[in-house]
Design a protein around this motif. Sequence first.
Motif, PDB file in Angstrom:
ATOM      1  N   ALA A  14       1.747  83.144  66.455  1.00  0.00           N
ATOM      2  CA  ALA A  14       2.703  82.775  67.184  1.00  0.00           C
ATOM      3  C   ALA A  14       2.298  83.932  68.484  1.00  0.00           C
ATOM      4  O   ALA A  14       2.457  85.180  68.062  1.00  0.00           O
ATOM      5  N   GLU A  15       2.717  84.041  69.870  1.00  0.00           N
ATOM      6  CA  GLU A  15       2.647  84.508  70.975  1.00  0.00           C
ATOM      7  C   GLU A  15       3.164  84.085  72.048  1.00  0.00           C
ATOM      8  O   GLU A  15       2.497  83.710  72.420  1.00  0.00           O
ATOM      9  N   ALA A  16       4.198  85.705  72.531  1.00  0.00           N
ATOM     10  CA  ALA A  16       4.067  84.510  73.944  1.00  0.00           C
ATOM     11  C   ALA A  16       4.365  85.896  75.315  1.00  0.00           C
ATOM     12  O   ALA A  16       4.377  86.799  74.843  1.00  0.00           O
ATOM     13  N   LYS A  17       3.750  85.459  75.634  1.00  0.00           N
ATOM     14  CA  LYS A  17       3.874  86.554  76.976  1.00  0.00           C
ATOM     15  C   LYS A  17       5.004  85.778  78.431  1.00  0.00           C
ATOM     16  O   LYS A  17       4.970  84.649  78.943  1.00  0.00           O
TER      17      LYS A  17
ATOM     18  N   TYR B 139      10.297  91.427  71.052  1.00  0.00           N
ATOM     19  CA  TYR B 139       8.626  90.433  69.687  1.00  0.00           C
ATOM     20  C   TYR B 139       8.355  89.481  70.505  1.00  0.00           C
ATOM     21  O   TYR B 139       8.601  88.606  70.923  1.00  0.00           O
ATOM     22  N   ASP B 140       6.283  90.188  70.591  1.00  0.00           N
ATOM     23  CA  ASP B 140       6.073  89.062  71.417  1.00  0.00           C
ATOM     24  C   ASP B 140       5.031  88.571  70.095  1.00  0.00           C
ATOM     25  O   ASP B 140       4.110  87.316  71.317  1.00  0.00           O
TER      26      ASP B 140
ATOM     27  N   PHE C 228       4.583  81.557  78.653  1.00  0.00           N
ATOM     28  CA  PHE C 228       3.091  81.018  78.348  1.00  0.00           C
ATOM     29  C   PHE C 228       3.683  81.835  76.292  1.00  0.00           C
ATOM     30  O   PHE C 228       3.295  83.183  76.130  1.00  0.00           O
ATOM     31  N   VAL C 229       3.273  80.321  76.017  1.00  0.00           N
ATOM     32  CA  VAL C 229       2.857  80.328  75.321  1.00  0.00           C
ATOM     33  C   VAL C 229       2.006  79.847  74.133  1.00  0.00           C
ATOM     34  O   VAL C 229       1.471  78.832  74.059  1.00  0.00           O
TER      35      VAL C 229
END
Length: 318
Positions: free
Chosen positions: A195-198, A222-223, A262-263
């Motif tokens: 999982a990645e988040a901005k 943590y992104d 945004f994920v």
Amino acid sequence: MSVLKNRINKKKKANKQTGFGTNASNYGGRFINKDGSANVKKIGIPILERISWYHTMLNISGIKFMCIIFVFYLLVNFVFASLYCLIGVEHLNGIEPSAFVQNFGQAFFFSAQTFTTVGYGHISPVGFWASFVASIEALFGLLTFAIATGLFYGRFSKPKAHIKFSENAVIAPFQGGKALMFRMTPYKNTNLTEAEAKVNLGMIVEENGIEINRFFSLDLEYDKINALTLSWTIVHPITEDSPLYGFTEADFKKNNGEVIVFVKAFDEMFSNTVAISSSYMFSEIVYGAKFSQMFDDEDDTITVLDLSKLNTYHKVEL
């Protein structure tokens, strides 16, 4: 949106790759809706050209989808039953002409049998026009069911990020300072990894006497995480490099801004990347609060995730 003056850290470089533009006059209240859709209304071309009915049917709720299918089914059979009555029920072998309501009811159920290609056989068309309408309806029924089957399959097979966001973000204590926090959690039995988040911050600022949109990428504690199985609290430390540095509770109340999220994550079931987005207006940020823990153990054998606590927080001193 209220214009922010001299409240933005000048060292923080603006993000010019958001896709929202810099013209402040085009701001419509928020950039991204809570459900992740763009807050944009398109005009200038006919509605049939600017709406993808396929995407619409895939994205509407299950109840609305079934209601549309049911209403369409009733409407089609009503139209064909009216045609059979117009031709005359005497051209439908097996129907004894009687009162109009009974004739129409028999024609309606014959239409339903023809449309679904069931064809019980106790009623059959007689003559050219009745046979012609029945053959057209049978073809229309086959094509309709093919489209409906495709829509059903598309709705079930479409990769979707089953993730819920907290209704509010909070400004909470963090490592001797404070941080902007919000959280998310998967709410179905999916297995999400990588999982990645901005996160971006959007505001209208005044530069050289001109109001413009400015977007800033918010640095996160943590992104990326390896697996999204419990809740994930996204943390933006409000340091001297943050565009929110120096903001007080009064600043959040009197000014307007938007935190855009945004994920994306990898869904092992679909073997595909799924994405979701959301946003928080300044009015949806609670100053001086901390989220309550969502999970606990049960008899030291399993971790229990309480989804009802996703937006539960308590006030704290900063």
